[in-house]
Motif scaffolding. Structure first.
Motif, PDB file in Angstrom:
ATOM      1  N   ASP A 105      -3.818  -0.814  -1.886  1.00  0.00           N
ATOM      2  CA  ASP A 105      -4.446   0.505  -1.881  1.00  0.00           C
ATOM      3  C   ASP A 105      -3.400   1.610  -1.943  1.00  0.00           C
ATOM      4  O   ASP A 105      -2.253   1.446  -1.520  1.00  0.00           O
ATOM      5  N   GLY A 106      -3.813   2.773  -2.462  1.00  0.00           N
ATOM      6  CA  GLY A 106      -2.966   3.954  -2.431  1.00  0.00           C
ATOM      7  C   GLY A 106      -1.868   3.982  -3.457  1.00  0.00           C
ATOM      8  O   GLY A 106      -0.842   4.655  -3.237  1.00  0.00           O
ATOM      9  N   ASN A 107      -2.002   3.282  -4.581  1.00  0.00           N
ATOM     10  CA  ASN A 107      -0.998   3.291  -5.639  1.00  0.00           C
ATOM     11  C   ASN A 107      -1.527   4.093  -6.841  1.00  0.00           C
ATOM     12  O   ASN A 107      -2.616   4.675  -6.800  1.00  0.00           O
ATOM     13  N   LEU A 108      -0.734   4.105  -7.936  1.00  0.00           N
ATOM     14  CA  LEU A 108      -1.062   4.938  -9.088  1.00  0.00           C
ATOM     15  C   LEU A 108      -1.863   4.210 -10.156  1.00  0.00           C
ATOM     16  O   LEU A 108      -2.423   4.861 -11.033  1.00  0.00           O
ATOM     17  N   PHE A 109      -1.908   2.898 -10.142  1.00  0.00           N
ATOM     18  CA  PHE A 109      -2.590   2.185 -11.214  1.00  0.00           C
ATOM     19  C   PHE A 109      -4.099   2.389 -11.103  1.00  0.00           C
ATOM     20  O   PHE A 109      -4.637   2.598 -10.007  1.00  0.00           O
ATOM     21  N   ARG A 110      -4.778   2.305 -12.243  1.00  0.00           N
ATOM     22  CA  ARG A 110      -6.223   2.465 -12.297  1.00  0.00           C
ATOM     23  C   ARG A 110      -6.944   1.190 -12.699  1.00  0.00           C
ATOM     24  O   ARG A 110      -8.171   1.129 -12.638  1.00  0.00           O
ATOM     25  N   ILE A 111      -6.192   0.196 -13.144  1.00  0.00           N
ATOM     26  CA  ILE A 111      -6.765  -1.098 -13.508  1.00  0.00           C
ATOM     27  C   ILE A 111      -5.995  -2.167 -12.746  1.00  0.00           C
ATOM     28  O   ILE A 111      -4.764  -2.242 -12.870  1.00  0.00           O
TER      29      ILE A 111
ATOM     30  N   ARG B 155       0.814  -1.201   0.000  1.00  0.00           N
ATOM     31  CA  ARG B 155       0.000   0.000   0.000  1.00  0.00           C
ATOM     32  C   ARG B 155       0.860   1.268   0.000  1.00  0.00           C
ATOM     33  O   ARG B 155       1.999   1.264   0.469  1.00  0.00           O
ATOM     34  N   ASP B 156       0.266   2.349  -0.519  1.00  0.00           N
ATOM     35  CA  ASP B 156       0.857   3.692  -0.477  1.00  0.00           C
ATOM     36  C   ASP B 156       2.241   3.724  -1.114  1.00  0.00           C
ATOM     37  O   ASP B 156       3.190   4.286  -0.550  1.00  0.00           O
ATOM     38  N   ASN B 157       2.381   3.082  -2.276  1.00  0.00           N
ATOM     39  CA  ASN B 157       3.609   3.164  -3.049  1.00  0.00           C
ATOM     40  C   ASN B 157       3.323   3.923  -4.358  1.00  0.00           C
ATOM     41  O   ASN B 157       2.340   4.672  -4.450  1.00  0.00           O
ATOM     42  N   GLU B 158       4.175   3.744  -5.362  1.00  0.00           N
ATOM     43  CA  GLU B 158       4.032   4.433  -6.641  1.00  0.00           C
ATOM     44  C   GLU B 158       3.898   3.434  -7.786  1.00  0.00           C
ATOM     45  O   GLU B 158       4.392   3.651  -8.887  1.00  0.00           O
ATOM     46  N   ILE B 159       3.230   2.336  -7.543  1.00  0.00           N
ATOM     47  CA  ILE B 159       3.076   1.279  -8.535  1.00  0.00           C
ATOM     48  C   ILE B 159       2.094   1.746  -9.606  1.00  0.00           C
ATOM     49  O   ILE B 159       0.955   2.089  -9.312  1.00  0.00           O
ATOM     50  N   SER B 160       2.566   1.748 -10.846  1.00  0.00           N
ATOM     51  CA  SER B 160       1.731   2.209 -11.957  1.00  0.00           C
ATOM     52  C   SER B 160       1.026   1.072 -12.686  1.00  0.00           C
ATOM     53  O   SER B 160       0.095   1.318 -13.445  1.00  0.00           O
ATOM     54  N   LYS B 161       1.461  -0.159 -12.497  1.00  0.00           N
ATOM     55  CA  LYS B 161       0.854  -1.281 -13.189  1.00  0.00           C
ATOM     56  C   LYS B 161       0.924  -2.505 -12.289  1.00  0.00           C
ATOM     57  O   LYS B 161       1.954  -2.768 -11.660  1.00  0.00           O
ATOM     58  N   LEU B 162      -0.180  -3.238 -12.255  1.00  0.00           N
ATOM     59  CA  LEU B 162      -0.255  -4.460 -11.457  1.00  0.00           C
ATOM     60  C   LEU B 162      -0.173  -5.643 -12.412  1.00  0.00           C
ATOM     61  O   LEU B 162      -1.111  -5.912 -13.164  1.00  0.00           O
ATOM     62  N   PRO B 163       0.961  -6.368 -12.444  1.00  0.00           N
ATOM     63  CA  PRO B 163       1.100  -7.485 -13.399  1.00  0.00           C
ATOM     64  C   PRO B 163       0.054  -8.564 -13.156  1.00  0.00           C
ATOM     65  O   PRO B 163      -0.284  -8.888 -12.012  1.00  0.00           O
ATOM     66  N   ALA B 164      -0.441  -9.118 -14.260  1.00  0.00           N
ATOM     67  CA  ALA B 164      -1.459 -10.162 -14.143  1.00  0.00           C
ATOM     68  C   ALA B 164      -0.892 -11.442 -13.563  1.00  0.00           C
ATOM     69  O   ALA B 164      -1.627 -12.252 -12.996  1.00  0.00           O
ATOM     70  N   GLU B 165       0.435 -11.640 -13.663  1.00  0.00           N
ATOM     71  CA  GLU B 165       1.040 -12.873 -13.129  1.00  0.00           C
ATOM     72  C   GLU B 165       0.950 -12.957 -11.617  1.00  0.00           C
ATOM     73  O   GLU B 165       1.097 -14.040 -11.038  1.00  0.00           O
ATOM     74  N   LEU B 166       0.722 -11.816 -10.950  1.00  0.00           N
ATOM     75  CA  LEU B 166       0.599 -11.862  -9.491  1.00  0.00           C
ATOM     76  C   LEU B 166      -0.623 -12.645  -9.040  1.00  0.00           C
ATOM     77  O   LEU B 166      -0.704 -13.051  -7.889  1.00  0.00           O
TER      78      LEU B 166
END
Length: 820
Positions: A791-797, A769-780
């Motif tokens: 929560d609290g990151n930069l990605f929107r999807i 949470r509360d980092n600067e992640i712009s993309k969440l890889p689908a492999e996770l």
């Protein structure tokens, strides 16, 4: 001509000239005057023929005019007039031979206090039904409560309604009072034959019952009978035929004897016989030679072809667990202690003349009680019993002597503490003569329940503190303050400051000077030129060896908790800049610690002082290390030798310390060198190397970036490795850092492609949470996580509602769907 108008149609002028608001209530004494007064004021009649058609209808067809509201005084006067009229009418009727009183007046019962009601029935008591209605309702519920009704016996209606049997007349009750019911109860129909239930609960306590009908045995399903606070003198022999009975309360009666077969009830668990006049308890009477037929486990009918089937026990009360025979006339010679029920857990023989008669039977009685394997509570308060009942070799000669005894109450008896201690010295359980196995001797002290519970908790807390103190002394050898009860005393911060003389500014100066002198004695004297050109003076932890005062402070109970094996060091804020010069000529340690609000000057100042902690004796058993918000000296102090410093450390908390990808490492100086060597090292590999058993790592609110999260670094940190004795990480908290990508986690997730599980994977919680992640890889989505916080990151999807509605499982499922 009379001015009183005749009953003619009311003219329209009345409604227009006289509003209803001004009309007065008619007086009961002059009704005609009040009606005629508004009509006298009529002056003219309309002459227009066209308006004659609009005349109102006659009075008899006119809707009734609403009665005006009466005042309180007028209403009272009206009631009194009606009451006087009723009295006069009734007196005239009485003179004519009518003796009904006010029975003909339906609305005036309250006007005359001597009025007689139409139905002279028994007034129902407030909050409960009548006796007959209670009996009838018990056919549907199977339980009846006839308590506190002043009944001379169990009502015959109970047998008639439930069994269709009329019981025989009792000698003590010549004529049973009639039982009536209310009108509503008589109209109510009983339950259908398939809805009726057998009676299983009978409560008739606090009555005047002296004798019980022998037909009570026909209620073969009775499980609970409560007849306490009556005047019962004798029970019928058929009372023992209630073989389904489990709870029997006959306390506070006048019983002198019991039916012999009552001790052969197979299901009885609670038996209360207190406050009676019993003089014997013949547990083995049903199984004697004279009753050989009853001694067998016979099944027979008590009478007739349709009589209830009775199955007696083959041993005395085989399921009895609670026996209360206090406040009777029992002696040990009249108690059949050779046939005591084997499953008794609580026995109460208080206020009985136990020692009267045969003196040799008292020790035999106590010895028989000691053989009961399930006995936990034994009460003899105010009984006639002394030390002679407890043989001195009672616990040593017997193989099983009170194996589960917890409470032995000898209050207000002739027993002494010394006699009980000698008799019970061989018991296996620990005896404190207070709570573990409670032995109350002598005068009874009346205490509230909260006092007993508070004392019990204090003693348990003292015993735990003694155990933890012994472990701490054996583990670290530190000196702890122990009071008279060997209980560990945890001092507050102001007490420690007072002992160290730090309550005044002068005392703090002297403490800083002492720390500086001790550091100067250990390290080589520094040249004055070395102090020039440095923005921050060296800290005490930067010396070659930790001081002895630091060692003592870390073992203080304020920081180290021996029970949980946790070390918590206080936070230290970053140093403030007092001037803009690039160097300072101030003496080292003169003002730095005081600016941080530090109370214990002997504590090490580095963020991760491994040198000082590893020197403690508890370092090899330390499990939890909490170093939150320590920013004063942002470095890691390492000893000169040794790789694994804390082999069993499971949780490390470094939140809010300001660590970046690289951390300053201070190595312990070798012999002959003047200053410790400093170098920069990567944080995560450093933690992996020194803490192999780490299960929880908290690096929240630091300055870590994605550069430090390499796949090989994370694999060595998270995955278990038996060759290097790594157990595998379970909780990784990276909240509030500067992470912008998760390529390393994506590479680890590739291990689960085609594999449902990876044996070395132990991670359960991942907090990003509360980092600067712009993309969440689908492999996770392939990672088997129980808690995944993003929560609290930069990605929107994906959108927030994906995990807010379905949690971690929904988020991982959504990511796996993106792969497909």
């Amino acid at each position: 001509m009379s001015r009183i108008p005749q009953p003619t149609p009311r003219p329209t002028v009345k409604t227009t000239l006289v509003p209803p608001a001004r009309s007065r209530a008619p007086s009961p004494s002059k009704p005609t005057a009040s009606v005629s007064s508004p009509r006298v004021r009529t002056k003219s009649v309309p002459k227009s023929p066209s308006k004659a058609v609009r005349r109102p209808l006659p009075v008899e067809n006119e809707p009734p005019v609403p009665k005006p509201t009466l005042s309180i005084k007028e209403a009272v006067a009206l009631k009194r007039a009606e009451a006087r009229k009723a009295i006069s009418t009734s007196s005239s009727r009485v003179g004519l031979g009518n003796s009904t009183g006010f029975g003909d007046f339906e609305n005036l019962e309250d006007a005359d206090p001597v009025a007689v009601k139409k139905n002279d029935e028994e007034a129902p008591e407030l909050g409960r039904w009548s006796v007959k209605e209670t009996i009838e309702r018990a056919r549907s519920t199977g339980a009846i409560n006839l308590s506190s009704r002043s009944l001379p016996c169990i009502p015959s209606a109970l047998f008639e309604i439930h069994l269709g049997v009329t019981p025989d007349t009792l000698k003590s009750v010549a004529s049973e009072p009639p039982i009536s019911t209310s009108t509503d109860a008589s109209k109510r129909e009983g339950p259908a034959w398939f809805e009726a239930q057998d009676l299983h609960v009978l409560k008739a306590w606090n009555n005047d019952i002296v004798e019980i009908q022998h037909e009570i045995s026909l209620f073969g399903s009775l499980k609970t009978i409560d007849l306490h606070q009556n005047r019962i003198v004798l029970l019928p022999d058929t009372f023992a035929d209630l073989t389904a009975l489990t709870i029997l309360d006959l306390s506070h009666n006048s019983l002198t004897a019991l039916p012999s077969n009552i001790f052969a009830l197979p299901n009885l668990t609670v038996m209360n016989l207190s406050h009676n006049a019993l003089n014997e308890l013949s547990f083995g009477a049903p199984f004697s030679s004279s009753s050989s037929r009853k001694a067998r486990n016979d099944t027979f009918s008590s009478g007739g072809f349709f009589g209830p089937v009775i199955t007696r026990a083959s041993s005395p009360l085989p399921r009895l667990s609670v026996l209360d025979a206090s406040h009777n006339k029992l002696t040990t010679s009249t108690i059949d202690h050779a046939n005591l029920p084997p499953l008794i857990t609580k026995a109460d023989f208080a206020a009985n003349p136990l020692a009267s008669g045969d003196s040799n039977s008292t020790p035999a009685f106590i010895r028989a009680l000691s053989h009961l394997e399930h006995l936990k509570e034994l009460h003899f308060e105010t009984a006639d019993i002394g030390d002679d009942a407890f043989a001195s070799d009672l616990s040593t000669s017997e193989r099983h002597c009170f194996p589960r005894l917890q409470i032995l109450d000898m209050g207000e008896t002739r027993a002494t503490l010394e006699g009980l201690q000698s008799a019970l010295s061989g018991l296996k359980q620990d005896i404190t003569y207070d709570f573990t196995t409670e032995v109350s001797v002598g005068k009874k002290v009346v205490r509230e329940a909260w006092e007993i519970e508070a004392e019990r908790r204090v003693k348990s807390r003292v015993s735990k503190s003694v155990t933890s103190t012994e472990n701490a002394q054996a583990g670290c050898g530190s000196k702890t303050d122990v009071d008279q009860n060997n209980a560990e005393v945890v001092k507050e911060a102001w007490e420690i400051e007072a002992e160290q003389g730090l309550l005044t500014e002068g005392g703090r100066r002297r403490a800083r000077a002492a720390v500086a002198m001790s550091a100067a004695d250990v390290a080589a004297p520094l040249k004055p030129s070395l102090l020039i050109g440095h923005g921050r003076p060296p800290t005490p932890a930067s010396t070659s060896q930790p001081s002895s005062s630091s060692s003592t402070s870390l073992g203080n109970p304020q920081y180290y908790h021996a029970t949980t094996q946790t070390l918590t060091l206080p936070p230290l804020s970053a140093p403030t800049k007092s001037h803009a010069r690039s160097f300072s000529l101030a003496t080292p340690f003169s003002s730095a610690p005081s600016s941080q609000g530090k109370t214990d000057f002997a504590l090490p100042t580095p963020t991760l002082p491994l040198v000082a902690i590893s020197a403690q004796s508890f370092a090899q058993t330390l499990k939890i290390l909490v170093l939150s918000n320590r920013k004063f000296d942002l470095c890691v102090s390492l000893p000169a030798t040794g790789e694994v410093l804390f082999p069993v450390l499971e949780e490390l908390v470094l939140d809010g310390c300001g660590f970046g990808d690289q951390v300053s490492v201070t190595h312990q100086a070798d012999t002959g060198t003047t200053t410790p060597s400093r170098s920069n090292d990567t944080l995560l590999p450093l933690l992996t190397r020194f803490f192999p058993s780490l299960r929880t790592l908290d690096l929240s609110y630091n300055a870590l970036t994605s550069v430090s999260l390499q796949q090989d670094v994370l694999s060595s940190l998270i995955l278990a490795d038996d060759s290097k004795s790594r157990k595998g990480l379970r909780h990784l908290r990276l909240r509030g850092n500067r992470i912008d990508e998760l390529n390393a986690f994506q590479g680890i997730a590739d291990l689960f492609k085609g594999n449902r599980s990876v044996p070395d994977w132990k991670l359960e919680e991942l907090d990003l949470r509360d980092n600067e992640i712009s993309k969440l890889p689908a492999e996770l989505g392939l990672l088997p996580l129980d808690v995944f916080l993003v929560d609290g990151n930069l990605f929107r999807i994906p959108q927030r509602r994906v995990w807010e509605r379905e949690g971690t499982r929904g988020l991982l499922s959504w990511l796996r769907g993106r792969l497909e």
